[in-house]
Design an enzyme around this catalytic site. Sequence first.
Site, PDB file in Angstrom:
ATOM      1  CG  ASP A   1      42.172  36.222  47.229  1.00 30.49           C
ATOM      2  OD1 ASP A   1      43.207  35.555  47.051  1.00 30.49           O
ATOM      3  OD2 ASP A   1      41.576  36.296  48.326  1.00 30.49           O
TER       4      ASP A   1
ATOM      5  CD  GLU B   1      43.549  32.136  45.036  1.00 30.22           C
ATOM      6  OE1 GLU B   1      44.611  31.644  45.413  1.00 30.22           O
ATOM      7  OE2 GLU B   1      42.788  32.749  45.797  1.00 30.22           O
TER       8      GLU B   1
END
Length: 672
Positions: A346, A375
Amino acid sequence: MRLTAKLLKCSFLLLLLIIGGANLSAQDFPEYSGTDLGVTYSSTGTKFRVWAPTASAMVLRIYNDGEFGAAIRTDSLKQDASEIWDITLPGDWKNRFYTLQACIAGKWMAEVPDIYAKAVGVNGKRGMVVSLAETNPSGWDADKKPALKSPNDIVIWEVHTRDFSVNPSSGIKNRGKFLAFTEKGTTNPQGEKTGLDHLVDLGVTHIHLLPAFDFQTIDETKPEQNSYNWGYDPQNFNVPEGSYSTNPYDGNVRIREFKEMVLALHKSGIRVIMDVVYNHVSSAQKSNFEQLVPGYYFRMNPDGSFSNGSGCSNETASEKPMMRKFMVESVAYWAKEFHVDGFRFDLMGLHDIETMNAIRAELDNIDKSIFMYGEGWTAGDSPLPADQRAVKSAASKLNGVAVFSDDIRDGIRGSWSDSKDAGFMCGKVGTEESIKFGIVAATNHPQIDFSKVNYSKVAYATKPASTITYVTCHDNPCLWDKVNFTCTGESEKAMLMSQKLANAIVLTSQGVAFLHAGEEVVRTKHGVENSYNSPDTINWIDWSRKSTYREVYSYYKGLVHLRNNHPAFKMPTAEMIVANLKFFTMPAPLMVGYQISGNANGDTWKNIVVYFNSSKADVKVSLPEGKWRIVANGNEVNEKGLTTQGFNKPVSTSTVVPAKSMLMLVDIESVK
Ligand code: CA
């Protein structure tokens, strides 16, 4: 009495050091390179080792209960020659609970589990001593990862543990639990496969679980409330989440049930990826990190406040050696103890490149086929220098760590930040180069006009496996809701063509394919965009939609199997893509077309032609020389050639690409 003695030992000696806060220098935090931090159990003694160099005292308490009651034993730890707080309790302490408490600058901090805690009681407040070997389900020692030849072969299905099974239409007994993934033979009320059988039928290679480590927001003592959260609020990084187990009070149960889930998926040929959220914690001040070593694990602003690159009020500092070490060891622990096959990071842009490559190197030592991606962006600005961030534009420096392509995502569906903004799938002109950029998985290709790609003006990936190709994930509107927001004024039938077209692009593009769970059954979140704390009724997969939208499911399944069967869509190098994939000049806007030639990547198909037409009109196109058979259109897939009237005859010279459709043709010799 013993406690009083300890309190007296809570010294003020380090007060001046701590007042310096964020300005403490690295030598104030001597590093430790050993791999024995945390709790090590044996039946003859349990060892506790804690890195907390600024503490002047450290107390261990043992409890019978994970939540309530007084300590049955209190001991002081002593610093060894490496400045590690250390104690071994002789005897068998299995299934007892514990806390640690540090004295910092003359003040006793809160009682917390250590940051390496492998088991906890309910709501993660107290650690638990467990015998990990005894948490192994039957058959665990023989567990084998399903075969995976290349990362390019991966098809990911991203799902939240509750969403998977909590709707009664799942027909699953252990609704909302890890064990739901172990149930076979489940169906919806119409008799169609759900759960594990559905995944096998669909043909995905990996499931990606939204946060499944211990997170804070759900009160594990109140399962009857059916509280919901995505789980991006980490509490204990090395422990499975209690609310997904059948008994959150006994720390053994969640560990065993997580392993049962992995084992069942592996037996069914599916690998398991965890979404890991090392970039922030639920509450920095109250966290195990801050209670044991204040001012170390987080990035701070010059004024001493927590920086907020995560948008969640704090961000961790992966560039600091002991945070980097924690991340490396934590990921390796999940890989080794739980046999996890992949990790999705993340807000990976908040981690430094060196840390991500260190994790990759550690995983390579365990199993090179363990997949890593993240990400490649941050949620807010960060004190981490831009050139150290593991962002999308640094993909070439991330060796074996893929990044999500928001370029093809928003090219297909429209802007993430504006739900009304359309993309290619609902006929937005000007998105064609972004689609082409996604088709080649963000690698360099001479036929792409990079100035017209929506976000990236350069090819950031040096190989296709560095790119996650997708249209939607848990964030923002789900696919069907975005189609409804942006294909305005269209019939449901027309909108379903967009639902199919979107992932027809994804599943035929190069790179690693990624699907949001349930879009194959036209999942809706009823227009709620970021449903992180919305109830089950918004988030769950309603499995009866599989019957309502049976033809959409068949289409997605056909595309996944086509991808699995045809290496031409999974070329391993950018050079192979340039050599074999040529784009056509198209006769109208809202069209993209290309040919893959030369039995690319060992495919049995010699020549493949693919068209996407997202306009509302059928468009006639000239075909390359030769005779062709249509193997897929906007509604169906048949690798032997479609049999539906109008699509069943060999074509040459020209053909019509129907409105809002893919059309795929293969040379007639290859499909005889
Ligand atoms: Ca929890």
